[in-house]
Design a protein around this motif. Sequence first.
Motif, PDB file in Angstrom:
ATOM      1  N   ALA A 130       0.846  -1.195   0.000  1.00  0.00           N
ATOM      2  CA  ALA A 130       0.000   0.000   0.000  1.00  0.00           C
ATOM      3  C   ALA A 130       0.876   1.237   0.000  1.00  0.00           C
ATOM      4  O   ALA A 130       1.989   1.232   0.546  1.00  0.00           O
ATOM      5  N   TRP A 132       0.599   5.308   1.102  1.00  0.00           N
ATOM      6  CA  TRP A 132      -0.226   6.079   2.028  1.00  0.00           C
ATOM      7  C   TRP A 132       0.064   7.576   1.944  1.00  0.00           C
ATOM      8  O   TRP A 132       1.205   7.995   1.707  1.00  0.00           O
ATOM      9  N   LEU A 153      -5.507   9.039   2.623  1.00  0.00           N
ATOM     10  CA  LEU A 153      -5.627   8.300   1.369  1.00  0.00           C
ATOM     11  C   LEU A 153      -4.779   7.042   1.423  1.00  0.00           C
ATOM     12  O   LEU A 153      -3.625   7.076   1.861  1.00  0.00           O
ATOM     13  N   VAL A 155      -3.694   3.760  -1.239  1.00  0.00           N
ATOM     14  CA  VAL A 155      -3.718   3.137  -2.561  1.00  0.00           C
ATOM     15  C   VAL A 155      -3.131   1.741  -2.406  1.00  0.00           C
ATOM     16  O   VAL A 155      -2.001   1.586  -1.930  1.00  0.00           O
ATOM     17  N   SER A 186      -6.528  -0.486  -6.098  1.00  0.00           N
ATOM     18  CA  SER A 186      -7.708   0.253  -5.669  1.00  0.00           C
ATOM     19  C   SER A 186      -7.283   1.402  -4.766  1.00  0.00           C
ATOM     20  O   SER A 186      -6.138   1.455  -4.307  1.00  0.00           O
ATOM     21  N   ALA A 187      -8.212   2.321  -4.510  1.00  0.00           N
ATOM     22  CA  ALA A 187      -7.932   3.490  -3.674  1.00  0.00           C
ATOM     23  C   ALA A 187      -9.077   3.694  -2.702  1.00  0.00           C
ATOM     24  O   ALA A 187     -10.232   3.347  -2.984  1.00  0.00           O
ATOM     25  N   GLU A 206     -13.981   1.245  -1.829  1.00  0.00           N
ATOM     26  CA  GLU A 206     -13.035   1.681  -2.846  1.00  0.00           C
ATOM     27  C   GLU A 206     -13.621   2.790  -3.723  1.00  0.00           C
ATOM     28  O   GLU A 206     -14.821   2.823  -3.997  1.00  0.00           O
ATOM     29  N   GLY A 209     -10.887   1.114  -9.279  1.00  0.00           N
ATOM     30  CA  GLY A 209      -9.759   0.207  -9.346  1.00  0.00           C
ATOM     31  C   GLY A 209      -9.551  -0.340 -10.741  1.00  0.00           C
ATOM     32  O   GLY A 209     -10.335  -0.080 -11.663  1.00  0.00           O
ATOM     33  N   ILE A 225       0.554   8.595  -8.452  1.00  0.00           N
ATOM     34  CA  ILE A 225      -0.623   9.155  -7.789  1.00  0.00           C
ATOM     35  C   ILE A 225      -0.551  10.661  -7.959  1.00  0.00           C
ATOM     36  O   ILE A 225       0.384  11.299  -7.464  1.00  0.00           O
ATOM     37  N   TYR A 227      -2.479  14.386  -7.551  1.00  0.00           N
ATOM     38  CA  TYR A 227      -3.547  15.115  -6.853  1.00  0.00           C
ATOM     39  C   TYR A 227      -3.447  16.584  -7.246  1.00  0.00           C
ATOM     40  O   TYR A 227      -2.535  17.293  -6.807  1.00  0.00           O
ATOM     41  N   LEU A 232      -8.142  13.442  -8.141  1.00  0.00           N
ATOM     42  CA  LEU A 232      -7.225  12.331  -7.888  1.00  0.00           C
ATOM     43  C   LEU A 232      -7.140  11.448  -9.126  1.00  0.00           C
ATOM     44  O   LEU A 232      -8.156  10.982  -9.642  1.00  0.00           O
ATOM     45  N   ILE A 234      -4.833   8.087 -10.692  1.00  0.00           N
ATOM     46  CA  ILE A 234      -3.850   7.032 -10.456  1.00  0.00           C
ATOM     47  C   ILE A 234      -3.586   6.334 -11.784  1.00  0.00           C
ATOM     48  O   ILE A 234      -4.526   5.894 -12.458  1.00  0.00           O
TER      49      ILE A 234
END
Length: 358
Positions: A130, A132, A153, A155, A186-187, A206, A209, A225, A227, A232, A234
Amino acid sequence: MAAASRPSWWQRWRRRAWARDGAKLLLFLLLLGSGPGPRHVRAGQAVEYLKREHSLSKPYQGVGTSSSSLWNLMGNAMVMTQYIRLTPDMQSKQGALWNRVPCFLKDWELQVHFKIHGQGKKNLHGDGLAIWYTKDRMQPGPVFGNMDKFVGLGVFVDTYPNEEKQHEAQKRRYSPGVQRVFPYISAMVNNGSLSYDHERDGRPTELGGCTAIVRNIRYDTFLVIRYVKRHLTIMMDIDGKHEWRDCIEMPGVRLPRGYYFGTSSITGDLSDNHDVISLKLFELTGVRTPEEEKLHRDVFLPSVDNLKLPEMTVPPTPLSGLALFLIVFFSLVFSVFAIVIGIILYNKWQDQSRKRFY
């Protein structure tokens, strides 16, 4: 006289050497000056600047436990020469890597170079890693090695299909519209009120994804990622084409500033090597209109527009010993004062009653 003024072979050679070395020096200075400068992300987009205090790459000199370190390791994570291994290909391991510097950028892009590999065959490996951006750091837990009910957040690069195995055990069949192919990215945005559902691979919470075949492949695997202005995005580059491929796009994501970047991983009965090769954070600078500045003011709790997150219930703060002592002390003083006043008033009432009888 003409023969005497003609330059010798030594002078002619020295002039050519100076010219050649000068050209090399000029080329070196040009290359040196072009290294850390800004570059455009894409045509019509912002310019990005590498933020070294939030970035990590070989030879990983900023990793450690000293006060000058920018990154901290946790659990079974360890620094190798070519990568940082969050977990080895062994059962029941977990590790994490966290940035010590909070991020106060408005718009940013995080590029993650990672590698997941191991000896396990199909569906006999796990669990994933993940990335973070959260309020709290260095908090071990069950969500890919990090705490549950996080604030921020997450991911997830999930390599093991827990939900699919449960359905197979219960002899159910997937409907074609909801089946997912793993590994799966997924997020999730959390305000501290939601739990990550392991049994369903995070499906209830989620944002979106996509399938990402990232395990045991010969290409370098990257995840980005981005922002920008509450948007957002990805993307991934996992097939060796050096092109970003869309995975998740979600507008209206509101993330506070001052959170921490990190990455973590965990293994259970199944395992894999989860390696991080580099983390590079870029500040994205672009022109904002006054209307955008008003719309994109700082927030204090993560949220997603048009997505209702449960309110976070804050438990009452327990009283300290001093506060409890002061409350008891002043309660006793007030009680004694009230009793004294009551006795005085009662005596005056009795005196007035006697005077009436005389």
